[in-house]
Design a protein around this motif. Structure first.
Motif, PDB file in Angstrom:
ATOM      1  N   ASP A  84     -29.645   0.717 -71.093  1.00 26.32           N
ATOM      2  CA  ASP A  84     -28.950  -0.410 -71.697  1.00 26.32           C
ATOM      3  C   ASP A  84     -28.151   0.105 -72.888  1.00 26.32           C
ATOM      4  OD1 ASP A  84     -28.107  -2.698 -72.997  1.00 26.32           O
ATOM      5  OD2 ASP A  84     -30.008  -3.751 -72.800  1.00 26.32           O
ATOM      6  N   MET A  85     -26.860   0.316 -72.688  1.00 28.08           N
ATOM      7  CA  MET A  85     -26.030   0.918 -73.729  1.00 28.08           C
ATOM      8  C   MET A  85     -25.883   0.023 -74.953  1.00 28.08           C
ATOM      9  SD  MET A  85     -25.229   3.923 -72.561  1.00 28.08           S
ATOM     10  CE  MET A  85     -23.895   4.414 -73.664  1.00 28.08           C
ATOM     11  N   ILE A  86     -25.974  -1.273 -74.771  1.00 22.92           N
ATOM     12  CA  ILE A  86     -25.785  -2.198 -75.889  1.00 22.92           C
ATOM     13  C   ILE A  86     -26.913  -2.064 -76.911  1.00 22.92           C
ATOM     14  CG2 ILE A  86     -25.579  -4.620 -76.556  1.00 22.92           C
ATOM     15  CD1 ILE A  86     -23.178  -3.649 -75.041  1.00 22.92           C
ATOM     16  N   ARG A  87     -28.105  -1.839 -76.452  1.00 25.64           N
ATOM     17  CA  ARG A  87     -29.266  -1.811 -77.342  1.00 25.64           C
ATOM     18  C   ARG A  87     -29.468  -0.465 -78.039  1.00 25.64           C
ATOM     19  NH1 ARG A  87     -32.819  -6.061 -76.729  1.00 25.64           N
ATOM     20  NH2 ARG A  87     -32.390  -7.470 -74.978  1.00 25.64           N
ATOM     21  N   LEU A  88     -28.829   0.575 -77.535  1.00 21.64           N
ATOM     22  CA  LEU A  88     -29.079   1.912 -78.072  1.00 21.64           C
ATOM     23  C   LEU A  88     -28.388   2.117 -79.408  1.00 21.64           C
ATOM     24  CD1 LEU A  88     -28.719   4.046 -74.827  1.00 21.64           C
ATOM     25  CD2 LEU A  88     -30.837   3.455 -76.014  1.00 21.64           C
ATOM     26  N   GLN A  89     -29.040   2.871 -80.278  1.00 25.06           N
ATOM     27  CA  GLN A  89     -28.485   3.218 -81.582  1.00 25.06           C
ATOM     28  C   GLN A  89     -28.843   4.673 -81.902  1.00 25.06           C
ATOM     29  OE1 GLN A  89     -26.540   1.174 -83.300  1.00 25.06           O
ATOM     30  NE2 GLN A  89     -26.892  -0.625 -81.989  1.00 25.06           N
ATOM     31  N   GLY A  90     -28.156   5.264 -82.871  1.00 30.28           N
ATOM     32  CA  GLY A  90     -28.529   6.567 -83.403  1.00 30.28           C
ATOM     33  C   GLY A  90     -28.668   7.650 -82.357  1.00 30.28           C
ATOM     34  N   SER A  91     -29.776   8.381 -82.421  1.00 25.97           N
ATOM     35  CA  SER A  91     -29.986   9.518 -81.528  1.00 25.97           C
ATOM     36  C   SER A  91     -30.085   9.082 -80.073  1.00 25.97           C
ATOM     37  CB  SER A  91     -31.242  10.289 -81.939  1.00 25.97           C
ATOM     38  OG  SER A  91     -32.390   9.466 -81.859  1.00 25.97           O
ATOM     39  N   GLY A  92     -30.628   7.883 -79.839  1.00 23.40           N
ATOM     40  CA  GLY A  92     -30.715   7.381 -78.474  1.00 23.40           C
ATOM     41  C   GLY A  92     -29.345   7.168 -77.861  1.00 23.40           C
TER      42      GLY A  92
ATOM     43  N   SER B 179      -3.879  -4.974 -70.711  1.00 21.62           N
ATOM     44  CA  SER B 179      -4.765  -5.746 -69.828  1.00 21.62           C
ATOM     45  C   SER B 179      -6.233  -5.565 -70.154  1.00 21.62           C
ATOM     46  CB  SER B 179      -4.518  -5.355 -68.369  1.00 21.62           C
ATOM     47  OG  SER B 179      -4.816  -3.977 -68.158  1.00 21.62           O
ATOM     48  N   GLY B 180      -6.575  -4.553 -70.972  1.00 20.74           N
ATOM     49  CA  GLY B 180      -7.967  -4.336 -71.358  1.00 20.74           C
ATOM     50  C   GLY B 180      -8.617  -3.136 -70.718  1.00 20.74           C
ATOM     51  N   LYS B 181      -7.848  -2.338 -69.973  1.00 14.31           N
ATOM     52  CA  LYS B 181      -8.428  -1.202 -69.245  1.00 14.31           C
ATOM     53  C   LYS B 181      -9.068  -0.189 -70.182  1.00 14.31           C
ATOM     54  CE  LYS B 181      -4.634   0.219 -67.356  1.00 14.31           C
ATOM     55  NZ  LYS B 181      -3.765  -0.578 -68.274  1.00 14.31           N
ATOM     56  N   SER B 182      -8.308   0.282 -71.148  1.00 13.46           N
ATOM     57  CA  SER B 182      -8.827   1.290 -72.071  1.00 13.46           C
ATOM     58  C   SER B 182      -9.926   0.707 -72.954  1.00 13.46           C
ATOM     59  CB  SER B 182      -7.697   1.853 -72.936  1.00 13.46           C
ATOM     60  OG  SER B 182      -6.779   2.579 -72.142  1.00 13.46           O
ATOM     61  N   SER B 183      -9.789  -0.549 -73.337  1.00  9.82           N
ATOM     62  CA  SER B 183     -10.840  -1.194 -74.132  1.00  9.82           C
ATOM     63  C   SER B 183     -12.162  -1.217 -73.368  1.00  9.82           C
ATOM     64  CB  SER B 183     -10.423  -2.623 -74.497  1.00  9.82           C
ATOM     65  OG  SER B 183      -9.298  -2.618 -75.350  1.00  9.82           O
ATOM     66  N   MET B 184     -12.086  -1.438 -72.067  1.00  9.26           N
ATOM     67  CA  MET B 184     -13.293  -1.441 -71.245  1.00  9.26           C
ATOM     68  C   MET B 184     -13.981  -0.076 -71.284  1.00  9.26           C
ATOM     69  SD  MET B 184     -13.649  -2.204 -67.153  1.00  9.26           S
ATOM     70  CE  MET B 184     -13.280  -3.956 -67.310  1.00  9.26           C
ATOM     71  N   LEU B 185     -13.214   1.000 -71.120  1.00  7.82           N
ATOM     72  CA  LEU B 185     -13.804   2.332 -71.151  1.00  7.82           C
ATOM     73  C   LEU B 185     -14.435   2.620 -72.512  1.00  7.82           C
ATOM     74  CD1 LEU B 185     -11.322   4.638 -69.197  1.00  7.82           C
ATOM     75  CD2 LEU B 185     -13.128   3.152 -68.341  1.00  7.82           C
ATOM     76  N   ARG B 186     -13.768   2.212 -73.571  1.00  9.95           N
ATOM     77  CA  ARG B 186     -14.304   2.462 -74.911  1.00  9.95           C
ATOM     78  C   ARG B 186     -15.564   1.653 -75.175  1.00  9.95           C
ATOM     79  NH1 ARG B 186      -8.547   2.612 -78.291  1.00  9.95           N
ATOM     80  NH2 ARG B 186      -7.753   4.493 -77.248  1.00  9.95           N
TER      81      ARG B 186
ATOM     82  N   LEU C  20     -17.591   3.152 -78.241  1.00  8.14           N
ATOM     83  CA  LEU C  20     -16.615   3.401 -79.289  1.00  8.14           C
ATOM     84  C   LEU C  20     -16.072   2.078 -79.813  1.00  8.14           C
ATOM     85  CD1 LEU C  20     -14.678   6.443 -77.803  1.00  8.14           C
ATOM     86  CD2 LEU C  20     -16.443   6.453 -79.577  1.00  8.14           C
ATOM     87  N   LEU C  21     -16.159   1.046 -78.975  1.00  5.26           N
ATOM     88  CA  LEU C  21     -15.913  -0.331 -79.373  1.00  5.26           C
ATOM     89  C   LEU C  21     -17.175  -1.128 -79.091  1.00  5.26           C
ATOM     90  CD1 LEU C  21     -12.333  -1.003 -77.914  1.00  5.26           C
ATOM     91  CD2 LEU C  21     -12.936  -0.678 -80.325  1.00  5.26           C
ATOM     92  N   GLU C  22     -17.465  -2.099 -79.934  1.00  2.18           N
ATOM     93  CA  GLU C  22     -18.660  -2.918 -79.758  1.00  2.18           C
ATOM     94  C   GLU C  22     -18.292  -4.217 -79.049  1.00  2.18           C
ATOM     95  OE1 GLU C  22     -21.689  -2.098 -80.316  1.00  2.18           O
ATOM     96  OE2 GLU C  22     -21.308  -0.208 -81.351  1.00  2.18           O
TER      97      GLU C  22
END
Length: 266
Positions: free
Chosen positions: A85-93, A59-66, A71-73
């Protein structure tokens, strides 16, 4: 240093409920093979709230958590954790932001040959960069906080015991303590009781409930509607990657469960 999350309060305490820690908006995920795992999924989890996500396999539950921990984009939508904003963060941030998210999975994934205390200390490694931690050498200053985390889950007396001597329920509570060593604001639990007997499962669910009461935002993926009704504040139903219902735990209807699992689960 104390590991207490906040002053104890029930989830209807407005000091907690008015402050979202996790916000998902329009979240979508398509795998390279064309499979759609999430579609326009939106939800919030407040500080001090225990939210359970129910749904059948696939159903997508685990995919949502990842997606939340990147861990998934995701292919669309936004993810905000503790105002970041988790989407914009990269590297050390991104590494720093992940420290605000504790994660517990179906299997405790402890280092079997190490002590319980050493396993909990591993939760703090991301705060220490250097050759010692790269080699797996644990910072001594994290021993006392880690012991406090074990006290918090009721297992301080097992600190020096090897992890491979633990029962399944004990191992999961150590995994929770390891996540607490990160000093998170959000706790994610992906089917944390799936492999446990009823008594051990109840202990883990009571622990997650208590952490929410102390101020953590807790989001847990489950297959057991009864456990959700007994311990959660709010329940979200996920089907084919979409949120199909959202309700207070005490207001779940048999028709809601049928919508997720069919009449066999009613």
């Amino acid at each position: 240093m104390s590991v207490m999350i906040a002053a104890t309060a029930r989830p209807n305490d407005q000091r907690f409920c008015a402050e979202p820690v996790l916000q998902l908006s329009g979240l979508g995920l398509h795998y390279p093979n064309g499979k759609q795992a999430l579609s326009d999924a939106s939800l919030e989890v407040d500080r001090g709230e225990f939210v359970v996500v129910l749904g059948s396999n696939g159903s997508g539950k685990s995919s949502m958590l990842r997606c939340i921990v990147r861990l998934l984009e995701p292919t669309s939508g936004t993810i905000t954790v503790a105002r970041q904003d988790m989407i914009r963060l990269q590297g050390s941030g991104l590494r720093r932001a992940r420290m605000s998210i504790g994660m517990v999975s179906q299997h405790a994934n402890l280092v079997r040959r190490r002590s319980v205390l050493a396993n909990v200390m591993c939760g703090a490694l991301a705060r220490h960069n250097g050759w010692r931690t790269t080699l797996g050498i644990l910072p001594r200053e994290e021993a006392e906080p880690a012991l406090q985390c074990l006290e918090h889950v009721g297992l301080a007396d097992l600190a020096r015991q090897r992890a491979d001597t633990l029962s399944g329920g004990q191992a999961q509570r150590v995994a929770v303590a390891r996540a607490l060593a990160q000093r998170p604001q959000l706790m994610l639990a992906d089917e944390p009781v799936a492999s446990l007997d009823p008594e051990a499962a109840g202990d883990v669910m009571k622990l997650l409930r208590r952490l929410a009461d102390e101020g953590l935002a807790v989001m847990c993926v489950l297959h057991q509607p009864q456990l959700a009704q007994r311990h959660a504040d709010r329940v979200i139903g996920l089907s084919a990657g979409r949120v199909v219902f959202e309700t207070r735990a005490g207001s779940i209807k048999s028709s809601d469960i049928d919508q997720l699992y069919g009449k066999r689960a009613a």
